[in-house]
Scaffold this motif. Structure first.
Motif, mmCIF file in Angstrom:
data_model
loop_
_atom_site.group_PDB
_atom_site.id
_atom_site.type_symbol
_atom_site.label_atom_id
_atom_site.label_comp_id
_atom_site.label_asym_id
_atom_site.label_seq_id
_atom_site.Cartn_x
_atom_site.Cartn_y
_atom_site.Cartn_z
ATOM 1 N N LYS A 44 0.824 -1.218 0.000
ATOM 2 C CA LYS A 44 0.000 0.000 0.000
ATOM 3 C C LYS A 44 0.857 1.267 0.000
ATOM 4 N N SER A 45 1.935 1.272 0.784
ATOM 5 C CA SER A 45 2.721 2.495 0.932
ATOM 6 C C SER A 45 3.359 2.934 -0.384
ATOM 7 N N GLN A 49 4.129 6.591 -2.063
ATOM 8 C CA GLN A 49 5.559 6.938 -2.059
ATOM 9 C C GLN A 49 6.094 7.141 -3.470
ATOM 10 N N VAL A 61 1.682 12.746 4.344
ATOM 11 C CA VAL A 61 1.199 11.425 4.746
ATOM 12 C C VAL A 61 0.710 11.507 6.188
ATOM 13 N N SER A 63 -0.631 9.608 9.344
ATOM 14 C CA SER A 63 -0.458 8.242 9.817
ATOM 15 C C SER A 63 -0.738 8.159 11.311
ATOM 16 N N GLN A 72 8.874 4.068 8.070
ATOM 17 C CA GLN A 72 8.778 4.465 6.666
ATOM 18 C C GLN A 72 9.761 5.583 6.319
ATOM 19 N N TYR A 108 5.592 13.164 6.880
ATOM 20 C CA TYR A 108 4.722 12.318 7.688
ATOM 21 C C TYR A 108 4.323 13.048 8.971
ATOM 22 N N ASP A 134 -2.817 7.073 5.626
ATOM 23 C CA ASP A 134 -2.391 5.689 5.821
ATOM 24 C C ASP A 134 -3.217 5.065 6.946
ATOM 25 N N GLY A 286 1.502 -1.416 9.687
ATOM 26 C CA GLY A 286 2.262 -0.697 8.675
ATOM 27 C C GLY A 286 3.763 -0.919 8.705
ATOM 28 N N ASP A 288 7.167 -2.648 7.994
ATOM 29 C CA ASP A 288 7.604 -3.509 6.905
ATOM 30 C C ASP A 288 8.636 -4.521 7.396
#
Length: 322
Positions: A44-45, A49, A61, A63, A72, A108, A134, A286, A288
Motif C-alpha cells: 500500500k505504501s 511513495q 502522509v 499516519s 517508513q 509524515y 495511511d 504498517g 515492513d
C-alpha cells in the motif's frame, strides 16, 4: 526516466508491480481521489511513495502511529528519497521551515499535528501536492471517540481545495469504507480492492488448560520472528517476563512505554535482536518486516477485522506462517 515502472525498479528493485498497484498509482498521478483496500503486505505504501517521487512538491502522509512513521521515513531516506516526520522534539516552526526549504518529497505526521493551528496556518506554503491517509480504517475505528482528529482530516481540504486524497488500508468492512469516503469528503472516488486470500498463512486454534505452558512450548521450538498479542498493557509485561524466564528472546511493547523505548524496541525486533514482541494490538501496523513467521493471540481481538489485519502481519515474504 518517466514511467512508474522505471522508478519502481530504481528505488525498490522490482521489475513489475503487484496486482492493483500500477492502476492505483496511475490514478493518483492523475490527481484524483482514490481508496486502496489491499491486504497486509500488499504494498500500500508504494501507492503514495512512488507518486511522491514523480511529482513536484511534497506529499503529506497522515499516519496513526509514531513507530509506523519512523519505519517508513528511515526506509525512504535509505533509498535516497528525502522524507521527514513531524515530532515533539523540536519546535514545529523549525520543522516546517526544514520541510519548506529542504526539498522533501514526503512529510509524515499524525492527524493531531496536521490539524494544529500552526500547521494549518502554514499549510499553503508547504507545496503539498496530495494527501495520503495511511491506515485509513482508523478514521472509523478511532475517529469517533479515541482520536477525533481522524474525523477532522477533511478540514485540510478546505485549506487546500484542489489537493487530491489517497486513503489506504488493509481492512475495512463496507460500512467502514463508506465512513472513510464520507469523512474525507472524497469526490468521484475510485475504489481498488484486492483479494484477501493469503494461502501461505495457516490459521489454528489451540485448546489448552495451560495457556502459558503451551505458549512457551510453541515459541521454544521457534527461532523465527513473531508477535504475541495481549488484551492489556499489564498482560504484555507479565507474558514477556514469563518468556524471558524460559529463555525465549522477547520484549514487551505498548503505548505506555516512552517514545525512545518504543523506537529501540522496534529496532531490536526489526533487526532480529529480539525474536518475539509481546504487544497490544496496534503493534506491527504498517511496519515492513517480511519474515514474521508466528502470530499468537492470547486474548480475543475486538473484532474479526482487527484479527484478520493482525494475522496478516505474518508471512509477508510469502513463506509459510502460522
Amino acid at each position: 526516466m518517466d514511467s512508474p515502472k522505471a522508478y519502481l525498479k530504481k528505488y525498490w528493485g522490482y521489475d513489475t508491480f503487484r496486482s492493483k498497484q500500477e492502476a492505483i498509482i496511475g490514478r493518483v498521478l492523475e490527481n484524483k481521489d482514490t481508496v486502496a483496500l489491499l491486504p497486509t503486505g500488499g504494498g500500500k505504501s508504494v501507492c503514495y511513495q512512488l507518486p511522491a517521487i514523480m511529482s513536484e512538491g511534497c506529499t503529506l502522509v497522515i499516519s496513526p502511529l509514531i513507530a509506523l512513521m519512523q519505519d517508513q521515513v528511515e526506509q525512504m531516506n535509505t533509498k535516497g528519497i528525502k522524507s521527514m516526520m513531524l515530532t515533539n522534539t523540536q519546535a514545529l516552526g523549525i520543522q516546517l521551515d526544514n520541510c519548506l526549504y529542504g526539498n522533501f518529497k514526503l512529510l509524515y505526521c499524525s492527524p493531531e499535528k496536521a490539524l494544529s493551528t500552526e500547521f494549518k496556518l502554514r499549510i499553503k506554503d508547504l507545496k503539498i501536492n496530495r494527501i495520503a491517509v495511511d491506515e485509513a480504517h482508523c478514521i472509523s475505528e478511532w475517529g469517533n471517540d479515541f482520536r477525533p482528529a481522524f474525523k477532522q482530516i477533511k478540514n485540510l481540504r478546505t485549506l487546500l481545495p484542489e489537493i487530491p486524497v489517497l486513503a489506504v488500508t488493509a481492512t475495512a468492512t463496507p460500512k467502514v469504507l463508506d465512513d472513510i469516503i464520507s469523512s474525507l469528503e472524497l469526490e468521484e472516488t475510485c475504489l481498488f480492492q484486492e483479494s484477501f486470500v493469503r494461502s501461505n498463512i495457516s490459521i489454528n486454534t489451540l485448546f489448552t488448560e495451560d495457556k502459558f505452558g503451551t505458549l512457551i512450548k510453541l515459541l521454544s521450538k521457534n527461532n523465527k520472528s513473531g508477535i504475541v498479542y495481549c488484551g492489556s498493557r499489564k498482560m504484555t509485561e507479565q507474558v514477556a517476563k514469563i518468556l524471558q524466564h524460559n529463555q525465549v528472546s522477547s520484549a514487551f511493547f505498548h503505548g505506555g512505554r516512552t517514545a525512545s523505548e518504543r523506537k529501540e524496541l522496534l529496532y531490536d525486533w526489526l533487526t532480529e535482536k529480539t525474536k518475539i514482541m509481546v504487544a497490544t494490538n496496534a503493534f506491527g501496523m504498517g511496519v515492513d518486516k517480511s519474515e514474521v513467521a508466528t502470530i499468537i493471540h492470547l486474548n480475543l481481538p475486538s473484532s474479526i477485522e482487527n484479527y484478520f489485519q493482525e494475522v496478516g502481519r505474518a508471512g509477508r515474504n510469502g513463506a509459510p506462517a502460522k
